[in-house]
Design an enzyme around this catalytic site. Structure first.
Site, PDB file in Angstrom:
ATOM      1  N   GLU A 162       0.840  -1.211   0.000  1.00 12.37           N
ATOM      2  CA  GLU A 162       0.000   0.000   0.000  1.00 12.37           C
ATOM      3  C   GLU A 162       0.873   1.258   0.000  1.00 12.37           C
ATOM      4  O   GLU A 162       0.560   2.269   0.633  1.00 12.37           O
ATOM      5  CB  GLU A 162      -1.023  -0.027   1.142  1.00 12.37           C
TER       6      GLU A 162
HETATM    7  N1  CAA Z   1      -6.472  11.563  -3.158  1.00 17.08           N
HETATM    8  C1  CAA Z   1      -7.075  12.000  -4.287  1.00 17.08           C
HETATM    9  N2  CAA Z   1      -6.363  12.381  -5.374  1.00 17.08           N
HETATM   10  C2  CAA Z   1      -5.020  12.337  -5.323  1.00 17.08           C
HETATM   11  C3  CAA Z   1      -4.342  11.863  -4.173  1.00 17.08           C
HETATM   12  C4  CAA Z   1      -5.124  11.484  -3.058  1.00 17.08           C
HETATM   13  N3  CAA Z   1      -4.552  11.056  -1.945  1.00 17.08           N
HETATM   14  N4  CAA Z   1      -3.016  11.903  -4.409  1.00 17.08           N
HETATM   15  C5  CAA Z   1      -2.856  12.372  -5.655  1.00 17.08           C
HETATM   16  N5  CAA Z   1      -4.066  12.611  -6.204  1.00 17.08           N
HETATM   17  C6  CAA Z   1      -4.333  13.165  -7.524  1.00 17.08           C
HETATM   18  C7  CAA Z   1      -3.694  14.549  -7.606  1.00 17.08           C
HETATM   19  O1  CAA Z   1      -4.558  15.525  -7.107  1.00 17.08           O
HETATM   20  C8  CAA Z   1      -3.409  14.696  -9.083  1.00 17.08           C
HETATM   21  O2  CAA Z   1      -4.590  15.095  -9.771  1.00 17.08           O
HETATM   22  P1  CAA Z   1      -4.762  16.660 -10.230  1.00 17.08           P
HETATM   23  O3  CAA Z   1      -3.663  16.889 -11.215  1.00 17.08           O
HETATM   24  O4  CAA Z   1      -6.135  16.691 -10.790  1.00 17.08           O
HETATM   25  O5  CAA Z   1      -4.601  17.485  -9.000  1.00 17.08           O
HETATM   26  C9  CAA Z   1      -3.099  13.262  -9.522  1.00 17.08           C
HETATM   27  O6  CAA Z   1      -3.685  12.410  -8.548  1.00 17.08           O
HETATM   28  C10 CAA Z   1      -1.616  12.999  -9.604  1.00 17.08           C
HETATM   29  O7  CAA Z   1      -1.029  13.359  -8.362  1.00 17.08           O
HETATM   30  P2  CAA Z   1       0.539  13.375  -8.119  1.00 17.08           P
HETATM   31  O8  CAA Z   1       1.196  14.112  -9.247  1.00 17.08           O
HETATM   32  O9  CAA Z   1       0.785  13.808  -6.727  1.00 17.08           O
HETATM   33  O10 CAA Z   1       0.881  11.835  -8.262  1.00 17.08           O
HETATM   34  P3  CAA Z   1       2.254  11.138  -8.542  1.00 17.08           P
HETATM   35  O11 CAA Z   1       2.210  10.482  -9.863  1.00 17.08           O
HETATM   36  O12 CAA Z   1       3.380  12.057  -8.227  1.00 17.08           O
HETATM   37  O13 CAA Z   1       2.216   9.933  -7.480  1.00 17.08           O
HETATM   38  C11 CAA Z   1       2.684   8.774  -5.444  1.00 17.08           C
HETATM   39  C12 CAA Z   1       2.414  10.101  -6.181  1.00 17.08           C
HETATM   40  C13 CAA Z   1       2.455   9.170  -4.015  1.00 17.08           C
HETATM   41  C14 CAA Z   1       4.098   8.256  -5.615  1.00 17.08           C
HETATM   42  C15 CAA Z   1       1.670   7.702  -5.894  1.00 17.08           C
HETATM   43  O14 CAA Z   1       1.940   7.258  -7.211  1.00 17.08           O
HETATM   44  C16 CAA Z   1       1.652   6.509  -4.982  1.00 17.08           C
HETATM   45  O15 CAA Z   1       1.026   6.553  -3.934  1.00 17.08           O
HETATM   46  N6  CAA Z   1       2.360   5.409  -5.360  1.00 17.08           N
HETATM   47  C17 CAA Z   1       2.347   4.182  -4.587  1.00 17.08           C
HETATM   48  C18 CAA Z   1       1.274   3.290  -5.068  1.00 17.08           C
HETATM   49  C19 CAA Z   1       0.877   2.295  -4.057  1.00 17.08           C
HETATM   50  O16 CAA Z   1       0.625   2.617  -2.897  1.00 17.08           O
HETATM   51  N7  CAA Z   1       0.758   1.065  -4.479  1.00 17.08           N
HETATM   52  C20 CAA Z   1       0.316   0.028  -3.634  1.00 17.08           C
HETATM   53  C21 CAA Z   1      -0.492  -0.943  -4.389  1.00 17.08           C
HETATM   54  S1  CAA Z   1      -1.807  -1.612  -3.568  1.00 17.08           S
HETATM   55  C22 CAA Z   1      -1.281  -2.807  -2.512  1.00 17.08           C
HETATM   56  O17 CAA Z   1      -0.196  -2.876  -2.062  1.00 17.08           O
HETATM   57  C23 CAA Z   1      -2.406  -3.618  -2.095  1.00 17.08           C
HETATM   58  C24 CAA Z   1      -2.459  -5.001  -1.688  1.00 17.08           C
HETATM   59  O18 CAA Z   1      -2.678  -5.939  -2.469  1.00 17.08           O
HETATM   60  C25 CAA Z   1      -2.605  -5.252  -0.256  1.00 17.08           C
END
Ligand code: CAA
Length: 379
Positions: A363
């Site tokens: 996550e």
């Molecule tokens: N809520 C709503 N929208 C959001 C958000 C949030 N928390 N975070 C970002 N966004 C939106 C932004 O507002 C933006 O949209 P706008 O341009 O309209 O404003 C868009 O998303 C892109 O945002 P960023 O440019 O900030 O995104 P980024 O590409 O830089 O990514 C990151 C940031 C934090 C690295 C993200 O990619 C991330 O969290 N990566 C990790 C993914 C992850 O957690 N994977 C786990 C997989 S699931 C798993 O493990 C499950 C399992 O099986 C148990």
């Protein structure tokens, strides 16, 4: 500010603790050894109402609060953190986005059975080349009349193969990057939906982790979750909540390791006295307990904010990051206190240490959590 659980939360905690001790803990070592999940236990958790705590009654839920749900996750994690993963992946990562972004029809069809624990859910975001960089999805969904045709694959999917309902992400417009991702609800058994290799994991071995394969799956347009192009937002918002659940899991693991270490340090006699009489051990226990408490406070605060409808993205990342790191450190110290016995499967601290590691990874790695926290600070 108050630091007391309310009556409802105390009842839920007691119920979950008794259930975990009686039903979950006894088979935990065997499920770990055999890398085997238990559908019967998931069903029992559904019957206990654990799958529906924080959903409204009209969808089969208990209209409870998010802290109560965290208390349950913590208790299940103490007993078997793999079964905690099964529960939280289904509730936080599948039922929740359908509740938050779904149409009324989708809620009746998919959310109600998930909330009542009659079906299990999963979440498919990660791909072989899209882990932390979740926006670089390769799975595609092409509109074809009233359907979408989905092709691609997903990796490391908790409850893969076992779940009936899947929230997955695919590119509907590759030219738009993050804004070209859409979310869909898939059903096990859809034509072209199959399962690939199963992961053989270090820990949380009582949860099943599989690859999902999509080959020309025809998905009704009615199964689009949220609007086309809003999938990344659906994913990120879902993970904001899911991460509080991972913090609660890490907290449960750390608390269990601390409890075992305190008991053992009082019982184990060397040089004619319990090892707890040595300041080196007593101070380790003090540091461990402090980390557990700090993790607890951050976790409950994030859950409180979510419940209150206040922003919680930064706070959930802080809770997940701190609790995950604390679980790794506390379980490592617990193994150290147990010495050679800690390294053996004879005592549960070895399993707890293996289970703790994933809380720093899934996550969103704890490095991703630091990205979320720092970008909120510097925005
Ligand atoms: N809520 C709503 N929208 C959001 C958000 C949030 N928390 N975070 C970002 N966004 C939106 C932004 O507002 C933006 O949209 P706008 O341009 O309209 O404003 C868009 O998303 C892109 O945002 P960023 O440019 O900030 O995104 P980024 O590409 O830089 O990514 C990151 C940031 C934090 C690295 C993200 O990619 C991330 O969290 N990566 C990790 C993914 C992850 O957690 N994977 C786990 C997989 S699931 C798993 O493990 C499950 C399992 O099986 C148990």
């Amino acid at each position: 500010m108050q630091f007391e659980l309310n009556e409802e939360q105390k009842i839920m905690q007691k119920m979950a603790r008794e259930f975990a001790e009686k039903e979950v803990a006894p088979g935990a070592a065997e499920r770990d050894e055999k890398s085997q999940t238990s559908r019967a236990l998931y069903n029992a958790m559904g019957e206990m109402g654990f799958t529906g705590i924080c959903f409204p009654e009209k969808y089969g839920g208990a209209d409870g609060d998010y802290i109560s749900y965290m208390l349950v996750l913590e208790e299940i994690a103490k007993a078997d953190s793999g079964m905690n993963t099964v529960l939280s992946a289904s509730v936080s990562l599948c039922a929740w986005p359908i509740y938050a972004f779904g149409t009324e029809e989708q809620k009746q069809k998919y959310l109600v059975p998930l909330v009542e624990g009659r079906t299990m859910g999963a979440f498919g975001l990660t791909e072989a080349n899209a882990g932390t960089d979740a926006a670089s999805q390769q799975t595609v969904a092409v509109r074809d009349g009233d359907n979408y045709i989905i092709n691609g694959s997903k990796l490391f999917i908790t409850n893969g193969g076992e779940a009936e309902t899947y929230v997955i992400f695919a590119m509907t417009d590759k030219t738009k990057g993050v804004k070209g991702i859409s979310a869909f609800i898939l059903e096990k058994g859809m034509h072209g939906f199959s399962f690939g290799k199963e992961e053989h994991k270090m820990g949380i071995r009582s949860s099943q982790t599989l690859e999902l394969i999509f080959q020309d799956i025809k998905v009704p347009a009615a199964n689009l979750l949220g609007k086309e192009g809003e999938g990344f937002k659906v994913a990120m918002a879902t993970l904001d909540g899911g991460r509080i659940g991972i913090a609660a899991q890490a907290l449960g693991i750390a608390q269990a390791a601390l409890d075992h270490a305190v008991k053992y340090a009082k019982e184990r006699v060397q040089f004619g006295k319990p090892i707890a009489a040595n300041q080196a051990i007593a101070f380790m226990l003090a540091d461990m307990a402090t980390k557990v408490d700090a993790a607890r406070l951050l976790t409950y605060r994030a859950a409180y904010l979510k419940q209150a409808g206040l922003p919680y993205s930064k706070e959930s990342a802080m809770a997940k990051m701190y609790a995950g790191d604390a679980a790794m450190s506390v379980t490592t110290d617990a193994v150290q206190i147990f010495g050679g016995y800690g390294y053996s499967k004879e005592y549960p601290v070895e399993r707890l240490m293996r289970d703790a590691k994933i809380t720093q990874i899934y996550e969103g790695t704890n490095q991703v959590q630091r990205m979320v926290v720092s970008s909120a600070l510097l925005r």
